[in-house]
Design a protein around this motif. Structure first.
Motif, mmCIF file in Angstrom:
data_model
loop_
_atom_site.group_PDB
_atom_site.id
_atom_site.type_symbol
_atom_site.label_atom_id
_atom_site.label_comp_id
_atom_site.label_asym_id
_atom_site.label_seq_id
_atom_site.Cartn_x
_atom_site.Cartn_y
_atom_site.Cartn_z
ATOM 1 N N VAL A 78 18.618 -77.402 -27.445
ATOM 2 C CA VAL A 78 18.907 -76.800 -28.750
ATOM 3 C C VAL A 78 18.562 -75.318 -28.677
ATOM 4 N N GLY A 79 19.533 -74.467 -28.949
ATOM 5 C CA GLY A 79 19.296 -73.029 -28.882
ATOM 6 C C GLY A 79 19.451 -72.424 -27.501
ATOM 7 N N SER A 80 19.879 -73.208 -26.491
ATOM 8 C CA SER A 80 19.967 -72.687 -25.126
ATOM 9 C C SER A 80 21.286 -71.976 -24.849
ATOM 10 N N GLU A 81 22.214 -72.001 -25.782
ATOM 11 C CA GLU A 81 23.456 -71.227 -25.723
ATOM 12 C C GLU A 81 24.255 -71.453 -24.444
ATOM 13 N N GLY A 82 24.263 -72.692 -23.957
ATOM 14 C CA GLY A 82 25.059 -73.023 -22.787
ATOM 15 C C GLY A 82 24.501 -72.522 -21.485
ATOM 16 N N ALA A 83 23.312 -71.949 -21.491
ATOM 17 C CA ALA A 83 22.734 -71.393 -20.266
ATOM 18 C C ALA A 83 21.980 -72.433 -19.454
ATOM 19 N N LEU A 84 21.620 -73.569 -20.059
ATOM 20 C CA LEU A 84 20.886 -74.618 -19.359
ATOM 21 C C LEU A 84 21.722 -75.861 -19.122
ATOM 22 N N GLY A 85 22.788 -76.037 -19.854
ATOM 23 C CA GLY A 85 23.660 -77.197 -19.721
ATOM 24 C C GLY A 85 24.762 -77.125 -20.758
ATOM 25 N N VAL A 86 25.805 -77.922 -20.560
ATOM 26 C CA VAL A 86 26.945 -77.954 -21.486
ATOM 27 C C VAL A 86 26.833 -79.199 -22.355
ATOM 28 N N ILE A 87 26.690 -79.012 -23.659
ATOM 29 C CA ILE A 87 26.594 -80.120 -24.602
ATOM 30 C C ILE A 87 27.986 -80.708 -24.800
ATOM 31 N N THR A 88 28.120 -82.020 -24.601
ATOM 32 C CA THR A 88 29.425 -82.664 -24.783
ATOM 33 C C THR A 88 29.473 -83.587 -26.001
ATOM 34 N N SER A 89 28.334 -84.125 -26.418
ATOM 35 C CA SER A 89 28.289 -84.911 -27.651
ATOM 36 C C SER A 89 26.871 -84.894 -28.196
ATOM 37 N N ALA A 90 26.752 -85.297 -29.466
ATOM 38 C CA ALA A 90 25.450 -85.233 -30.135
ATOM 39 C C ALA A 90 25.260 -86.424 -31.046
ATOM 40 N N ARG A 91 24.009 -86.823 -31.203
ATOM 41 C CA ARG A 91 23.611 -87.809 -32.212
ATOM 42 C C ARG A 91 22.892 -87.036 -33.315
ATOM 43 N N LEU A 92 23.451 -87.098 -34.516
ATOM 44 C CA LEU A 92 22.939 -86.304 -35.622
ATOM 45 C C LEU A 92 22.458 -87.192 -36.761
ATOM 46 N N ARG A 93 21.472 -86.697 -37.469
ATOM 47 C CA ARG A 93 21.023 -87.327 -38.712
ATOM 48 C C ARG A 93 22.000 -86.974 -39.817
ATOM 49 N N ILE A 94 22.344 -87.935 -40.657
ATOM 50 C CA ILE A 94 23.169 -87.666 -41.827
ATOM 51 C C ILE A 94 22.442 -88.158 -43.075
ATOM 52 N N CYS A 95 22.974 -87.804 -44.240
ATOM 53 C CA CYS A 95 22.365 -88.175 -45.520
ATOM 54 C C CYS A 95 23.434 -88.735 -46.445
ATOM 55 N N PRO A 96 23.044 -89.582 -47.391
ATOM 56 C CA PRO A 96 24.022 -90.012 -48.398
ATOM 57 C C PRO A 96 24.566 -88.816 -49.163
ATOM 58 N N LYS A 97 25.831 -88.876 -49.510
ATOM 59 C CA LYS A 97 26.428 -87.797 -50.278
ATOM 60 C C LYS A 97 25.699 -87.652 -51.614
ATOM 61 N N PRO A 98 25.339 -86.440 -51.996
ATOM 62 C CA PRO A 98 24.529 -86.269 -53.218
ATOM 63 C C PRO A 98 25.291 -86.685 -54.475
ATOM 64 N N THR A 99 24.539 -87.220 -55.417
ATOM 65 C CA THR A 99 25.132 -87.676 -56.681
ATOM 66 C C THR A 99 24.696 -86.833 -57.874
ATOM 67 N N HIS A 100 23.762 -85.917 -57.655
ATOM 68 C CA HIS A 100 23.194 -85.139 -58.757
ATOM 69 C C HIS A 100 22.989 -83.705 -58.289
ATOM 70 N N ARG A 101 23.372 -82.738 -59.133
ATOM 71 C CA ARG A 101 23.261 -81.330 -58.758
ATOM 72 C C ARG A 101 22.726 -80.514 -59.928
ATOM 73 N N VAL A 102 21.930 -79.493 -59.602
ATOM 74 C CA VAL A 102 21.422 -78.559 -60.607
ATOM 75 C C VAL A 102 21.511 -77.152 -60.042
ATOM 76 N N SER A 103 21.647 -76.170 -60.929
ATOM 77 C CA SER A 103 21.749 -74.777 -60.494
ATOM 78 C C SER A 103 21.076 -73.870 -61.508
ATOM 79 N N ALA A 104 20.627 -72.713 -61.062
ATOM 80 C CA ALA A 104 20.045 -71.705 -61.956
ATOM 81 C C ALA A 104 20.074 -70.356 -61.256
ATOM 82 N N ALA A 105 19.998 -69.299 -62.051
ATOM 83 C CA ALA A 105 19.927 -67.942 -61.522
ATOM 84 C C ALA A 105 18.892 -67.154 -62.321
ATOM 85 N N PHE A 106 18.192 -66.264 -61.644
ATOM 86 C CA PHE A 106 17.165 -65.429 -62.260
ATOM 87 C C PHE A 106 17.293 -64.004 -61.733
ATOM 88 N N SER A 107 16.770 -63.060 -62.490
ATOM 89 C CA SER A 107 16.650 -61.697 -61.973
ATOM 90 C C SER A 107 15.184 -61.290 -61.995
#
Length: 509
Positions: free
Chosen positions: A239-268
């Protein structure tokens, strides 16, 4: 274990702007030194191993460019860093293994690439040789819902990957601005961070395991229990080796359930320091909203049309009970002026836009620099880097925003630009990067948060890592003794020549 494959179409990378006028007949290169030699016989060997081997003009020119702003400046003057001798596009780990084995035997440089969306020249074949197009290794091999795990090809483009997951009610939570231009392998190779990393983590957190081909063709599967106590974490070596140590051909990744609730706000806030302190306070209390972005006054005007304000936009998503508990802490600590949350909607609607960059490059020579720094030094680093940039002749603007936030640190994202004469823009780029990077390191920041190293930052790696650089060099020697993989990057020595440098002046025409 039964597999649940999901088809994801393979596609070619979208070329960066400014290449329409390029042709081999008029092209010149900007890097010092000569490219490595590659024989017709070796190309014939490669053709026997892989069905897609290209030596046509368009393919060679495309593989010589990525989204590095300096490269776009070069393209405006019919220049590229360096052309490869050949482009090879394998479709499987087995083909990558065969190609690397032959290249290693002959001592030929190999530069792997995916979407070529990097902004620091990481995929440029600075010594020529073979450009390894990984985008045909595309698709989701398996989605294991109970394990929240997915196996995916390294050449899968980010937007196609996320769309496929969402159709099955999951998300990777990784949203780089370049999501439509970048691939899974590129995300991992540069240790990318998406716009919602405060909620979902960086690629270092999301990756569970990798399949990697070493320079001599050996295939390594690092497993799927990253952060286990079974010795050093082999996944994180790549991770982060930019192809200098080996060529990544596939990955096992963590995923999450699609979110069902969202909130937003802005401040100055009346100052950048006041806004950053509010973020620090809610982060230390355990609130981790997905999007945390604080813009200084200049960037606030540019993005939101505000006047003299430092705008903070916040967005979170997930399970309602969990989100709302953290959100209450966020609102308690944000002691600025509440703004219309439509500002967040505006940002969300154009957060992945990359159109217009060619016009900006031609007019203002813009670039970006992102670092990580502890909260105690955010203000110092902000002042030091923007101040150092403004001292460079030709610089017109230097601004910043907090793009990522964590309990102990922040990701500071600087934007700078100028209008130096086009002939001397490479010199200005070098001077601006030298000034900004050394100011960042001196103030306690690291070298990069999520854009990686590439060619643009290579000259700083030894200084940034200190004695750790020797360990990186030892790893390179152990995993790639002939140093054929992405040579000229990461500040590592190369048998193909001295670390590449570029000409400070360009011909105009």
């Amino acid at each position: 274990m039964s597999k649940s494959p999901i088809a994801v179409p393979a596609r070619r990378p979208e070329p960066p702007p400014g290449g329409a006028r390029l042709s081999l007949a008029t092209l010149a290169t900007t890097l010092e030194g000569a490219p490595a030699r590659i024989s017709d016989g070796l190309i014939t060997q490669l053709e026997a191993l892989c069905d897609d081997v290209r030596v046509d003009e368009a393919s060679l020119i495309d593989a010589s460019r990525d989204w590095w702003p300096l490269g776009m400046v070069w393209a405006s003057q019919s220049l590229v860093a360096r052309l490869p001798a050949v482009v090879v596009a394998p479709t499987s780990t087995e083909e990558v293994s065969a190609v690397l084995s032959v290249c290693n035997e002959h001592g030929v440089p190999v530069t792997p690439y995916g979407g070529r969306s990097g902004v620091l020249g990481g995929s440029l074949p600075v010594f020529g040789g073979v450009s390894l197009d990984c985008t045909k290794m595309s698709g989701i091999w398996d989605l294991r819902a109970n394990d929240l795990t997915v196996d995916v090809g390294a050449g899968t483009f980010g937007d196609d990957f996320e769309a496929a997951l969402q159709r099955h009610d999951y998300t990777a939570g990784h949203w780089p601005q370049s999501i439509a231009l970048s691939t899974i392998g590129g995300w991992i190779a540069c240790c990318g961070s998406g716009q919602m990393s405060t909620r979902y983590g960086t690629m270092a957190d999301i990756v569970k395991g990798l399949t990697v081909v070493l320079a001599d063709g050996r295939v390594v599967d690092t497993g799927e229990y990253s952060h286990s106590a079974t010795g050093p974490d082999l996944t994180q070596i790549f991770v982060g080796s930019e192809g200098a140590l080996g060529v990544i051909t596939s990955a096992r990744l963590r995923i999450c359930p699609k979110p069902t609730h969202r909130v937003s706000a802005a401040f100055s806030f009346p100052s950048f320091a006041a806004g950053s302190d509010a973020i620090r306070r809610f982060m230390r209390r355990g609130a981790t909203p997905a999007v945390v972005r604080l813009y200084d006054a200049t960037e606030s005007v540019r993005n939101f049309g505000t006047d003299g304000q430092n705008v903070l936009i916040l967005h979170d998503e997930g399970e309602a009970a969990l989100v709302d508990a953290g959100w209450a802490i966020v609102l308690e600590e944000c002691d600025g002026t509440r703004l219309d949350s439509a500002l967040v909607d505006r940002w969300l609607s154009h957060r992945n836009t990359v159109s217009g960059i060619e016009t900006l490059i031609a007019d203002r020579a813009p670039d970006t620099l992102e670092v990580t720094v502890h909260w105690s030094r955010v203000a110092e680093t902000y002042d030091a880097v923007t101040g150092a940039l403004m001292q460079v002749a030709g610089t017109r603007t230097a601004t910043a925003h907090i793009s990522h936030a964590y309990p102990d640190r922040a990701g500071l994202y600087f934007m700078f630009g100028g209008r130096p004469d086009v002939t001397f823009r490479p010199r200005w780029y070098r001077e601006a990067w030298d000034a900004a990077t050394r100011a960042a390191l001196a103030s306690g920041a690291n070298l990069s948060h999520h854009h990686g190293i590439g060619l643009g930052r290579s000259r700083f790696v030894s200084e940034a890592l200190g004695t750790g650089f020797d360990v990186l060099d030892d790893l390179k020697t152990a995993l790639d003794p002939k140093r054929i993989l992405n040579p000229g990057k990461m500040g590592l020595d190369s048998p193909f020549g001295a670390p590449p440098d570029w000409k400070d002046e360009m011909p105009c025409g």
